[in-house]
Design an enzyme around this catalytic site. Structure first.
Site, PDB file in Angstrom:
ATOM      1  N   ASP A   1       0.872  -1.174   0.000  1.00  0.00           N
ATOM      2  CA  ASP A   1       0.000   0.000   0.000  1.00  0.00           C
ATOM      3  C   ASP A   1       0.908   1.223   0.000  1.00  0.00           C
ATOM      4  OD1 ASP A   1      -1.781   2.065   0.565  1.00  0.00           O
ATOM      5  OD2 ASP A   1      -2.266   1.360   2.569  1.00  0.00           O
TER       6      ASP A   1
ATOM      7  N   GLU B   1       0.520  10.665   1.000  1.00  0.00           N
ATOM      8  CA  GLU B   1      -0.885  10.257   1.048  1.00  0.00           C
ATOM      9  C   GLU B   1      -1.275   9.798   2.442  1.00  0.00           C
ATOM     10  OE1 GLU B   1      -4.309   7.341   0.710  1.00  0.00           O
ATOM     11  OE2 GLU B   1      -2.290   7.107   1.548  1.00  0.00           O
TER      12      GLU B   1
ATOM     13  N   ASP C   1      -5.317   2.556  -5.739  1.00  0.00           N
ATOM     14  CA  ASP C   1      -4.929   2.286  -4.354  1.00  0.00           C
ATOM     15  C   ASP C   1      -5.248   0.836  -4.030  1.00  0.00           C
ATOM     16  OD1 ASP C   1      -4.227   2.658  -1.574  1.00  0.00           O
ATOM     17  OD2 ASP C   1      -4.706   4.783  -1.827  1.00  0.00           O
TER      18      ASP C   1
ATOM     19  N   HIS D   1      -1.682  -1.937   6.328  1.00  0.00           N
ATOM     20  CA  HIS D   1      -0.927  -1.144   7.302  1.00  0.00           C
ATOM     21  C   HIS D   1      -0.191  -2.009   8.320  1.00  0.00           C
ATOM     22  CE1 HIS D   1      -2.715   3.138   6.618  1.00  0.00           C
ATOM     23  NE2 HIS D   1      -2.402   2.512   5.500  1.00  0.00           N
TER      24      HIS D   1
END
Length: 352
Positions: free
Chosen positions: A177, A209, A232, A316
């Site tokens: 990501d 971002e 994305d 994440h």
């Protein structure tokens, strides 16, 4: 360069929000074989241009945006024994941090580990709770004098993780990501080598971002495209998460619909996927601020915007996981979409 090799190269590099220079250099070098020109703006966005064959007077301008920055950590205190207290840069899943190996980017790159009070010496209440960030620390294995000679408050920290192959076309690593999105832009540019397209195509590797879609804001303002497409990642299917909140790995890119997406662009992307037998999935997003699509849409007087995403598990964390086929299919989808955009289609976007 093959997509997997490119993605591996980007994943293994460091580029926390605000310090993306190493990634920008790598992307520029590889994109160079497929574009006509490139530049870096004042914020650090890499803006590349592949010129179209249309007349200059009415040539559509299409922007593809994917961010290159990654989440990370930052030193906020060095205690009296040389342990580092830290804070986050971007949204990190704090539950995954304890026990991780890290690199601290001080006067030199220093190895360390993230530690915390072990359960053997926790009280019963502590044992029932997740460890909070304020109770974690980084151990560099050095005394306080050595640590202070190498590290300062404000130095950046990244989790150490090497890109790895899983079964089939599945891969895992950190910062997929959204360096996977950048890889999809590369696939699109490769595909455009064999297609005719009237539009000028701006492939933009956006910065910052993860801390507020800043790069997309400034780059869109500078380009003022007729169409903006954010690329994305979205949540891939995994245990404990409902199907309506996820997409399946390996079943194609996700074409999103929501208030940040122009309905005619969404419809066109679906039609192109069907026409060229590209498998795809549909996603909905009613909270548009999580991607560059939000920044693109509300720049200047408004830009018709679309959002195409890659299903990804464990977002994440340092073990983000995806299927390379979704990237390749997304690249084909974008290239064939671009090849069918003309000035008449762009004019029609002004009328809902």
């Amino acid at each position: 360069m093959e997509s997997k090799d490119f993605l591996k190269s980007l994943s293994n590099k460091t580029g926390v929000s605000g310090t993306e220079e190493e990634i920008t250099k790598a992307v520029k070098e590889v994109f160079g074989d497929y574009i006509d020109e490139s530049r870096t703006d004042a914020l650090g966005n890499l803006i590349t241009l592949k010129r179209g064959e249309g007349k200059e007077s009415d040539k559509p301008q299409i922007m593809l945006a994917a961010h290159i920055d990654e989440i990370g950590l930052m030193v906020k205190e060095i205690d009296e024994k040389g342990f580092l207290k830290f804070t986050t840069v971007g949204g990190i899943d704090q539950r995954t941090l304890v026990g991780q190996e890290v690199l601290v980017y001080g006067k030199e790159v220093v190895k360390g580990i993230i530690g915390a009070k072990p359960p053997h010496v926790q009280d019963k209440k502590e044992q029932k709770q997740a460890i909070k960030l304020k109770d974690m620390y980084i151990d560099l294995g050095r005394n306080v004098k050595e640590v202070k000679g190498l590290v300062e408050v404000g130095d950046l920290i990244v989790v150490t993780r090497e890109f790895c192959d899983l079964e089939g076309n599945r891969v895992s690593g950190k910062s997929l990501d959204d360096r996977a999105g950048v890889t999809m832009v590369l696939e699109c540019l490769k595909e455009l080598q064999r297609l005719k397209h009237a539009s000028d195509v701006y492939g933009v590797a956006t910065v910052q971002e993860e801390v507020g879609v800043r790069g997309a804001t400034t780059s869109t303002y500078g380009i003022v495209p007729d169409i903006g497409i954010a690329i994305d990642v979205c949540h891939g299917e995994m245990p404990g998460v409902s199907d309506e909140e996820t997409a399946n790995l390996g079943e194609g890119p996700v074409i999103f619909l929501g208030p940040q997406v122009h309905p005619k662009l969404h419809k066109k992307l679906k039609r192109i996927a069907q026409e060229f037998d590209i498998s795809y999935q549909i996603g909905t997003s009613t909270s548009p601020r999580g991607t560059d699509a939000f920044a693109i849409q509300v720049t200047r007087s408004g830009i018709p915007t679309a959002l195409v995403s890659i299903p990804l598990r464990y977002m994440h964390t340092s073990v983000e996981t995806l299927d390379l086929n979704d990237i390749k299919k997304g690249g084909r989808l974008l290239a064939n979409f671009i090849s069918q955009v003309d000035s008449e289609f762009v004019e029609g976007l002004r009328c809902f």
